[in-house]
Motif scaffolding. Structure first.
Motif, PDB file in Angstrom:
ATOM      1  N   LEU A 168      53.075  36.296  52.034  1.00  0.00           N
ATOM      2  CA  LEU A 168      52.618  35.822  50.727  1.00  0.00           C
ATOM      3  C   LEU A 168      51.113  35.988  50.570  1.00  0.00           C
ATOM      4  CD1 LEU A 168      53.620  34.456  48.134  1.00  0.00           C
ATOM      5  CD2 LEU A 168      53.146  32.273  49.214  1.00  0.00           C
ATOM      6  N   VAL A 169      50.357  35.682  51.605  1.00  0.00           N
ATOM      7  CA  VAL A 169      48.901  35.840  51.552  1.00  0.00           C
ATOM      8  C   VAL A 169      48.520  37.309  51.393  1.00  0.00           C
ATOM      9  CG1 VAL A 169      46.783  35.632  52.926  1.00  0.00           C
ATOM     10  CG2 VAL A 169      48.357  33.710  52.763  1.00  0.00           C
ATOM     11  N   VAL A 170      49.213  38.195  52.090  1.00  0.00           N
ATOM     12  CA  VAL A 170      48.932  39.631  51.970  1.00  0.00           C
ATOM     13  C   VAL A 170      49.231  40.119  50.555  1.00  0.00           C
ATOM     14  CG1 VAL A 170      49.679  41.925  52.744  1.00  0.00           C
ATOM     15  CG2 VAL A 170      49.204  40.133  54.411  1.00  0.00           C
ATOM     16  N   LEU A 171      50.361  39.710  49.991  1.00  0.00           N
ATOM     17  CA  LEU A 171      50.708  40.124  48.631  1.00  0.00           C
ATOM     18  C   LEU A 171      49.711  39.601  47.605  1.00  0.00           C
ATOM     19  CD1 LEU A 171      54.593  39.730  48.661  1.00  0.00           C
ATOM     20  CD2 LEU A 171      53.265  41.849  48.664  1.00  0.00           C
ATOM     21  N   ILE A 172      49.287  38.359  47.757  1.00  0.00           N
ATOM     22  CA  ILE A 172      48.299  37.794  46.828  1.00  0.00           C
ATOM     23  C   ILE A 172      46.965  38.529  46.964  1.00  0.00           C
ATOM     24  CG2 ILE A 172      46.915  35.731  46.351  1.00  0.00           C
ATOM     25  CD1 ILE A 172      49.430  34.089  46.984  1.00  0.00           C
ATOM     26  N   THR A 173      46.571  38.853  48.180  1.00  0.00           N
ATOM     27  CA  THR A 173      45.326  39.594  48.397  1.00  0.00           C
ATOM     28  C   THR A 173      45.387  40.973  47.745  1.00  0.00           C
ATOM     29  OG1 THR A 173      44.989  38.428  50.482  1.00  0.00           O
ATOM     30  CG2 THR A 173      43.718  40.438  50.139  1.00  0.00           C
ATOM     31  N   ILE A 174      46.499  41.675  47.919  1.00  0.00           N
ATOM     32  CA  ILE A 174      46.662  42.987  47.284  1.00  0.00           C
ATOM     33  C   ILE A 174      46.616  42.856  45.767  1.00  0.00           C
ATOM     34  CG2 ILE A 174      48.307  44.881  46.903  1.00  0.00           C
ATOM     35  CD1 ILE A 174      49.216  44.452  49.823  1.00  0.00           C
ATOM     36  N   PHE A 175      47.273  41.832  45.227  1.00  0.00           N
ATOM     37  CA  PHE A 175      47.281  41.608  43.778  1.00  0.00           C
ATOM     38  C   PHE A 175      45.863  41.383  43.258  1.00  0.00           C
ATOM     39  CE2 PHE A 175      47.577  38.729  40.146  1.00  0.00           C
ATOM     40  CZ  PHE A 175      48.354  39.499  39.293  1.00  0.00           C
ATOM     41  N   PHE A 176      45.088  40.546  43.936  1.00  0.00           N
ATOM     42  CA  PHE A 176      43.720  40.275  43.493  1.00  0.00           C
ATOM     43  C   PHE A 176      42.820  41.495  43.647  1.00  0.00           C
ATOM     44  CE2 PHE A 176      44.502  35.580  44.136  1.00  0.00           C
ATOM     45  CZ  PHE A 176      44.456  35.296  42.781  1.00  0.00           C
ATOM     46  N   MET A 177      43.033  42.307  44.668  1.00  0.00           N
ATOM     47  CA  MET A 177      42.195  43.490  44.879  1.00  0.00           C
ATOM     48  C   MET A 177      42.428  44.556  43.801  1.00  0.00           C
ATOM     49  SD  MET A 177      40.322  42.720  47.380  1.00  0.00           S
ATOM     50  CE  MET A 177      39.577  44.234  47.898  1.00  0.00           C
ATOM     51  N   HIS A 178      43.617  44.596  43.237  1.00  0.00           N
ATOM     52  CA  HIS A 178      43.923  45.581  42.202  1.00  0.00           C
ATOM     53  C   HIS A 178      43.599  45.091  40.790  1.00  0.00           C
ATOM     54  CE1 HIS A 178      45.588  48.718  44.630  1.00  0.00           C
ATOM     55  NE2 HIS A 178      46.341  47.837  45.288  1.00  0.00           N
ATOM     56  N   ASN A 179      43.236  43.837  40.629  1.00  0.00           N
ATOM     57  CA  ASN A 179      42.928  43.288  39.308  1.00  0.00           C
ATOM     58  C   ASN A 179      41.466  42.847  39.243  1.00  0.00           C
ATOM     59  OD1 ASN A 179      45.484  43.369  37.829  1.00  0.00           O
ATOM     60  ND2 ASN A 179      46.197  42.083  39.510  1.00  0.00           N
ATOM     61  N   THR A 180      40.572  43.752  39.566  1.00  0.00           N
ATOM     62  CA  THR A 180      39.150  43.405  39.578  1.00  0.00           C
ATOM     63  C   THR A 180      38.418  43.849  38.317  1.00  0.00           C
ATOM     64  OG1 THR A 180      38.652  45.452  40.730  1.00  0.00           O
ATOM     65  CG2 THR A 180      39.018  43.476  42.090  1.00  0.00           C
ATOM     66  N   ALA A 181      39.130  44.405  37.362  1.00  0.00           N
ATOM     67  CA  ALA A 181      38.483  44.901  36.140  1.00  0.00           C
ATOM     68  C   ALA A 181      37.886  43.730  35.360  1.00  0.00           C
ATOM     69  CB  ALA A 181      39.496  45.632  35.275  1.00  0.00           C
ATOM     70  N   PRO A 182      36.673  43.920  34.824  1.00  0.00           N
ATOM     71  CA  PRO A 182      36.082  42.847  34.019  1.00  0.00           C
ATOM     72  C   PRO A 182      36.769  42.753  32.661  1.00  0.00           C
ATOM     73  CG  PRO A 182      34.608  44.724  34.111  1.00  0.00           C
ATOM     74  CD  PRO A 182      35.768  45.032  34.995  1.00  0.00           C
ATOM     75  N   VAL A 183      37.045  41.544  32.257  1.00  0.00           N
ATOM     76  CA  VAL A 183      37.653  41.296  30.954  1.00  0.00           C
ATOM     77  C   VAL A 183      36.796  40.296  30.201  1.00  0.00           C
ATOM     78  CG1 VAL A 183      40.013  41.816  31.642  1.00  0.00           C
ATOM     79  CG2 VAL A 183      39.163  39.508  31.909  1.00  0.00           C
ATOM     80  N   GLU A 184      36.897  40.350  28.882  1.00  0.00           N
ATOM     81  CA  GLU A 184      36.160  39.388  28.078  1.00  0.00           C
ATOM     82  C   GLU A 184      37.000  38.130  27.966  1.00  0.00           C
ATOM     83  OE1 GLU A 184      34.112  38.996  23.682  1.00  0.00           O
ATOM     84  OE2 GLU A 184      34.741  40.944  24.433  1.00  0.00           O
ATOM     85  N   PHE A 185      36.392  37.038  28.282  1.00  0.00           N
ATOM     86  CA  PHE A 185      37.094  35.761  28.339  1.00  0.00           C
ATOM     87  C   PHE A 185      36.326  34.767  27.484  1.00  0.00           C
ATOM     88  CE2 PHE A 185      37.827  31.668  30.561  1.00  0.00           C
ATOM     89  CZ  PHE A 185      39.197  31.606  30.396  1.00  0.00           C
ATOM     90  N   TRP A 186      37.027  34.097  26.579  1.00  0.00           N
ATOM     91  CA  TRP A 186      36.358  33.125  25.723  1.00  0.00           C
ATOM     92  C   TRP A 186      36.709  31.723  26.182  1.00  0.00           C
ATOM     93  CZ3 TRP A 186      37.083  28.841  22.872  1.00  0.00           C
ATOM     94  CH2 TRP A 186      36.035  28.451  22.061  1.00  0.00           C
ATOM     95  N   PHE A 187      35.714  30.991  26.551  1.00  0.00           N
ATOM     96  CA  PHE A 187      35.840  29.560  26.837  1.00  0.00           C
ATOM     97  C   PHE A 187      34.502  28.943  26.465  1.00  0.00           C
ATOM     98  CE2 PHE A 187      35.850  25.760  29.549  1.00  0.00           C
ATOM     99  CZ  PHE A 187      37.045  25.205  29.126  1.00  0.00           C
ATOM    100  N   PHE A 188      34.419  28.457  25.234  1.00  0.00           N
ATOM    101  CA  PHE A 188      33.173  27.935  24.661  1.00  0.00           C
ATOM    102  C   PHE A 188      32.068  28.983  24.744  1.00  0.00           C
ATOM    103  CE2 PHE A 188      35.406  24.030  26.029  1.00  0.00           C
ATOM    104  CZ  PHE A 188      35.613  23.497  24.770  1.00  0.00           C
ATOM    105  N   GLY A 189      32.421  30.166  24.392  1.00  0.00           N
ATOM    106  CA  GLY A 189      31.486  31.277  24.413  1.00  0.00           C
ATOM    107  C   GLY A 189      32.132  32.473  25.088  1.00  0.00           C
TER     108      GLY A 189
END
Length: 96
Positions: A11-32
């Motif tokens: 599970l830790v390996v799968l989560i690490t792989i998932f996070f490593m492939h989703n590093t693209a910057p996105v615009e996120f709105w939270f009070f700005g």
């Protein structure tokens, strides 16, 4: 290694792989408007979900009941405790 350790490791390996492939910057709105990595948004959301679930699903404290004994029941209970004194010496030795 036991079964739980192997599952946790996978599970830790799968989560690490998932996070490593989703590093693209996105615009996120939270009070700005903010530019944050998608993996950070997912991790923060996961953390908030775990904390919320832990708070909502924790065991509740049980209320203790107070039992009041009236005098009639108390005298009946005394009768039960006096029945122990009617044991023979042989019976007392066996119990002890």
């Amino acid at each position: 290694m036991n079964f739980k350790t192997i599952i946790l490791l996978i599970l830790v390996v799968l989560i690490t792989i998932f996070f490593m492939h989703n590093t693209a910057p996105v615009e996120f709105w939270f009070f700005g408007s903010h530019h944050i990595s998608l993996s950070w948004i997912i991790a923060i959301t996961l953390f908030i979900g775990i904390i919320t679930g832990g708070i909502l699903l924790r065991p509740r404290k049980r209320k203790t009941e107070v039992i009041q004994i009236n005098e009639e029941a108390s005298s009946e209970m005394d009768g039960f405790s006096n029945s122990k004194s009617s044991l023979s010496d042989e019976d007392r030795d066996y119990i002890s």
